[in-house]
Design an enzyme around this catalytic site. Sequence first.
Site, PDB file in Angstrom:
ATOM      1  N   SER A 211       0.857  -1.188   0.000  1.00  0.00           N
ATOM      2  CA  SER A 211       0.000   0.000   0.000  1.00  0.00           C
ATOM      3  C   SER A 211       0.889   1.233   0.000  1.00  0.00           C
ATOM      4  CB  SER A 211      -0.889   0.024   1.245  1.00  0.00           C
ATOM      5  OG  SER A 211      -1.551   1.273   1.378  1.00  0.00           O
TER       6      SER A 211
ATOM      7  N   TYR B 271      -0.827   0.088  10.394  1.00  0.00           N
ATOM      8  CA  TYR B 271      -1.146  -0.368   9.042  1.00  0.00           C
ATOM      9  C   TYR B 271       0.018  -0.054   8.101  1.00  0.00           C
ATOM     10  CZ  TYR B 271      -3.587  -0.970   4.610  1.00  0.00           C
ATOM     11  OH  TYR B 271      -3.943  -1.376   3.350  1.00  0.00           O
TER      12      TYR B 271
END
Length: 250
Positions: free
Chosen positions: A145, A155
Amino acid sequence: MARFTDRTVIVTGAAQGIGEEYAKALAAEGAKVIVADLNTERGTDVAKQITAGGGTAIFREVDVSEPESAAAVAEFTLGEFGRIDHLVNNAAIYGAMKLDLLLSVPWDYYKKFMGVNLDGALNMTRAVWKPMRKQGGGSIVNQSSTAAWTYSGFYGLAKAGINSLTQQLAHELGSANIRINAIAPGPIDTEATRSIVPEQFVDEIVKGAAIKRLGTPQDLVGACLYLLSDDAKWVTGQVLNVDGGTVFRA
């Protein structure tokens, strides 16, 4: 095109969203697909949709954070199709992600989160690499990501780890003719994104992108198929941004 005829692929996190699109696109190009996910109902439905459309797919439950579960899905795939050619490590905790700081997130939650979002890719790779080596090689795509290069808490930490894991494993697997790369999506319009990212934040992200819209799961499919295919036979250890120009990096 049918770049994956007679080839078998495991797609984790394939019961919905991006993983579902990967699974359907691979089946459309001839692959036999294992739809691997914890969500039995939705995963089974995806496999049925692929089969109804003329493709080949079987659902298999998996918890990628558990090495035994990862090994079991690999054994299942070999039992059903006799080989494993490709792996897409897409499974992640995202839509139901707890929003917290690295300094305060409950430790048990953090460990489970990293177990899925980082260790899961390693568990699955460890489960498939020997069969791949035995048959002469294969290819793997990890889901990263653009959060790896922005402030995104645990994350982003997991996705930065995915990038490093991809680069390290590329060297460990290269002599076995197994390639491993990663895709780093920008903001993608999925049910999961809509559930955790406030609309005003999404608007700001879009304003900062070169292409002024959210991405879609379909925007990622071409990169995934390319990196898995023989078209990328001399490409390994790379992280490919597919983000509409959200992040620029040297």
